[in-house]
Design a protein around this motif. Sequence first.
Motif, short mmCIF file in Angstrom:
data_model
loop_
_atom_site.label_atom_id
_atom_site.label_comp_id
_atom_site.label_asym_id
_atom_site.label_seq_id
_atom_site.Cartn_x
_atom_site.Cartn_y
_atom_site.Cartn_z
N ALA A 125 -2.11 -15.58 -8.42
CA ALA A 125 -2.99 -14.50 -9.35
C ALA A 125 -3.19 -13.20 -8.75
CB ALA A 125 -4.54 -15.43 -9.65
N TYR A 126 -3.26 -13.05 -7.57
CA TYR A 126 -3.57 -11.65 -6.98
C TYR A 126 -2.59 -11.11 -6.08
CZ TYR A 126 -8.69 -13.31 -7.61
OH TYR A 126 -9.84 -13.96 -8.37
N THR A 127 -1.56 -11.84 -5.60
CA THR A 127 -0.67 -10.98 -4.72
C THR A 127 -0.20 -9.94 -5.22
OG1 THR A 127 1.07 -11.58 -3.21
CG2 THR A 127 1.47 -12.46 -5.25
N HIS A 128 0.42 -9.87 -6.39
CA HIS A 128 0.82 -8.41 -6.91
C HIS A 128 -0.01 -7.19 -6.83
CE1 HIS A 128 -1.26 -9.88 -10.22
NE2 HIS A 128 -1.51 -8.72 -10.77
N LEU A 129 -1.26 -7.47 -6.71
CA LEU A 129 -2.16 -6.41 -6.40
C LEU A 129 -2.46 -6.11 -4.90
CD1 LEU A 129 -4.50 -4.24 -7.50
CD2 LEU A 129 -6.27 -6.41 -6.94
N THR A 130 -2.79 -7.25 -4.36
CA THR A 130 -3.19 -7.10 -3.08
C THR A 130 -1.99 -6.71 -1.87
OG1 THR A 130 -3.07 -9.42 -2.49
CG2 THR A 130 -5.15 -8.52 -3.44
N TYR A 233 -7.15 6.08 3.63
CA TYR A 233 -8.09 5.17 2.83
C TYR A 233 -7.95 5.65 1.41
CZ TYR A 233 -12.11 3.17 0.43
OH TYR A 233 -12.71 2.47 -0.24
N MET A 234 -8.11 7.03 1.19
CA MET A 234 -8.06 7.48 -0.38
C MET A 234 -6.86 6.86 -1.17
SD MET A 234 -11.04 9.38 -0.94
CE MET A 234 -10.69 10.76 -1.74
N ASP A 235 -5.80 7.36 -0.48
CA ASP A 235 -4.76 7.20 -1.23
C ASP A 235 -4.59 5.57 -1.31
OD1 ASP A 235 -4.04 9.64 -0.96
OD2 ASP A 235 -2.60 9.90 0.42
N LEU A 236 -4.71 4.70 -0.28
CA LEU A 236 -4.58 3.44 -0.34
C LEU A 236 -5.49 3.01 -1.56
CD1 LEU A 236 -3.12 1.33 1.01
CD2 LEU A 236 -4.82 0.86 2.66
N ASP A 237 -6.75 3.23 -1.59
CA ASP A 237 -7.63 3.02 -2.55
C ASP A 237 -7.15 3.25 -3.87
OD1 ASP A 237 -10.23 1.80 -3.16
OD2 ASP A 237 -10.99 3.70 -3.70
N GLY A 238 -6.24 4.26 -4.26
CA GLY A 238 -6.01 4.64 -5.29
C GLY A 238 -4.74 3.71 -5.79
N GLY A 239 -4.45 2.84 -5.11
CA GLY A 239 -3.59 1.82 -5.50
C GLY A 239 -4.11 0.46 -5.66
N PHE A 240 -5.43 0.44 -5.81
CA PHE A 240 -6.30 -0.91 -5.95
C PHE A 240 -7.32 -0.76 -7.23
CE2 PHE A 240 -9.27 -3.97 -3.74
CZ PHE A 240 -8.31 -4.92 -3.64
N THR A 241 -6.56 -0.60 -8.40
CA THR A 241 -7.29 -0.27 -9.69
C THR A 241 -6.85 -1.40 -10.56
OG1 THR A 241 -5.47 1.13 -10.57
CG2 THR A 241 -7.02 2.39 -8.94
N PRO A 242 -7.55 -1.40 -11.74
CA PRO A 242 -7.15 -2.28 -12.75
C PRO A 242 -5.58 -1.91 -13.26
CG PRO A 242 -9.29 -1.49 -13.34
CD PRO A 242 -8.71 -0.92 -12.21
N LEU A 243 -5.26 -0.79 -13.07
CA LEU A 243 -3.67 -0.46 -13.55
C LEU A 243 -2.89 -1.21 -12.57
CD1 LEU A 243 -2.04 1.37 -15.52
CD2 LEU A 243 -1.91 2.96 -13.56
N PRO A 253 2.90 8.82 -9.10
CA PRO A 253 2.68 9.36 -7.74
C PRO A 253 1.75 8.34 -7.09
CG PRO A 253 2.68 11.27 -9.33
CD PRO A 253 2.99 9.79 -10.17
N SER A 254 0.66 7.88 -7.89
CA SER A 254 -0.31 7.28 -7.27
C SER A 254 0.33 5.88 -6.56
CB SER A 254 -1.52 6.68 -8.10
OG SER A 254 -0.89 5.87 -8.96
N TYR A 255 1.31 5.47 -6.98
CA TYR A 255 1.80 4.10 -6.41
C TYR A 255 2.86 4.57 -5.13
CZ TYR A 255 0.85 1.16 -10.62
OH TYR A 255 0.33 0.24 -11.61
N ARG A 256 3.45 5.79 -5.01
CA ARG A 256 4.29 6.13 -3.99
C ARG A 256 3.06 6.46 -2.90
NH1 ARG A 256 7.57 8.14 -8.01
NH2 ARG A 256 6.49 10.19 -8.21
#
Length: 545
Positions: A125-130, A233-243, A253-256
């Motif tokens: 359920a979570y691996t694709h996000l984490t 941290y900010m860049d990594l956190d930008g990849g930890f969103t509902p999107l 760009p946020s994914y990269r």
Amino acid sequence: EQAKPYVEQGRVFLEPYLANPNWPIIAVTLALVFPIIAIVLNVASQLLLPRDRTKPPTVFHLIPFIGSAVAYGMDPYKFFFSMREKYGEVFTFILLGRKMTVCLGAKGTNTILGGKLSQVCAEDAYTHLTTPVFGQGVVYDVPNHILMEQKRFVKFGLNTDNFRAYVGMIEDELDHFLNSEPEFAAYRKGGKEDWGHFDAFEQMSELTILTASRTLQGKEVRSQMDKTFAQLYMDLDGGFTPLNFMFPNLPLPSYRRRDKAQKAMSDFYVNILQQRRASKSDEVEYDMLASLMDQSYKDGRVLSDREIAHIMIALLMAGQHTSSATMAWCLLNLAVRPDVQQAMYDEQVKHFGAPNGTLRSPTFEELKDLPVLDSVIRETLRVHPPLHSLMRKVISDMPLPATLGNASEDQPYIVPKGNFLLAAPCITQIDPAIWTNSFEWDPSRWVDPNSDAARMYAEYTETGEKVDYGFGLVSKGTESPYQPFGSGRHRCIGEQFAYVQLGTLLALIVRKLEMKADKVPPHNYTTMITTPSKPRDITFRRRQV
Ligand code: HEM
């Protein structure tokens, strides 16, 4: 180059149509007609086809694929309460193509969070996000028994000796923060008119990461906090969103930035580990890195530096938003309740007051014994738990208990393999059938040790059934109506650390500041965890002692 044959095939296919001079009109008509047909078929299938009684009812929705995404995403509490009224405690809704089966109520939560490993799976359920954020080889990127061992390693580092050292470190950080952060430093006099204000969530996010890095993360991370680490941290956190949760990989760009930051942060920790090993210093470190360096799996294999690095990232991310949002909610509620602030302050005076009127520093043991402080944290986590939905994937058809939902007695629901299960303890935590004045933030409900709330809490943390899932004996807690830290094998391991961090900060902030606000802002659910919506300013001045 690889796409060339497909482009050619496409051109050959479209050529006869494009030759028709009316092709733009036909294209527009088709673009309009197809979605309409899809919606009509979707609605007709829900209204006309007989319902499969072995499956939970599906929430009515107009648009296929999108389903109930908007209603759930904007306000999950409202959505769950109104669907419960319509369909009972068990129902399935469509969330961007995924079938989410919700089981509400204490029994529903128990069914999901206490589910068998052969039926429910958190990893899927979570691996694709984490995994893109934490890195490989840890948490949901490994089989469950490895995660349980990794939780054991972390728990080993979250021990009383370390917590004792952390209280003083957190106090130091808070003092420095209040004297250097512009929002606070400008208002030092504590004069009658010397009121400033701060954004509760922004400031608490900063304070949380500073204190977590000073304690758990270690001095190397803390020293880079104002420099390179903060940006990573900010860049990594930008990849930890509902999107990211809904779409694990998009060409954005946020994914990269996320992927680049993950690699850089992982290297950063690996370098620290190598330097610590090379320096062979005798200095005692109370941080998690020091603890993880000594750990090995049951089969004797020691943790690799990469695994340690990725566990450290996982802890950073797991603790940051949960604790900072909780801090912000605590302060916002206190700001509208001067009576509770005063009760907290009086408690401090009672325990730490010196004859000259000053308050001495608390210790870890003393902080554990402050009922008003405790009640503020418990109540805040009841009304504003950071995580409103806990998910699992169903990996083999899962019959639900016969008593669950509106299933008929002779035909209990079976949740098919491939569906997701969604537990929402946030709903039982404010269910009027369970709590008096359930929607009100009222810390006093916890103070009387004989109250229902206190009994529930004791059962969730101490007196209830204990199980060892592989990371030490823990309270199972799956049937508790109050479970802000989850329950069962995936129960949070950061609970005690969170209490140390939140408790120390809250006790000391209430000593130093008087706070006020007109109202507690509504929940914002568009962030990964439930945060206060803007504006969320608190007006404050230094307390005059
Ligand atoms: C899991 C809440 C702080 C580390 C969880 C879960 C909840 C939760 C509800 C269960 C998720 C699920 O079952 O799907 C909270 C709250 C916190 C907090 C409310 C603070 C107020 C922390 C901190 C750390 C941490 C500070 C680390 C130091 C973890 C980890 C897991 C977890 C590693 C995953 C466990 C697993 O899947 O087995 N947390 N947490 N949490 N938490 Fe926390």
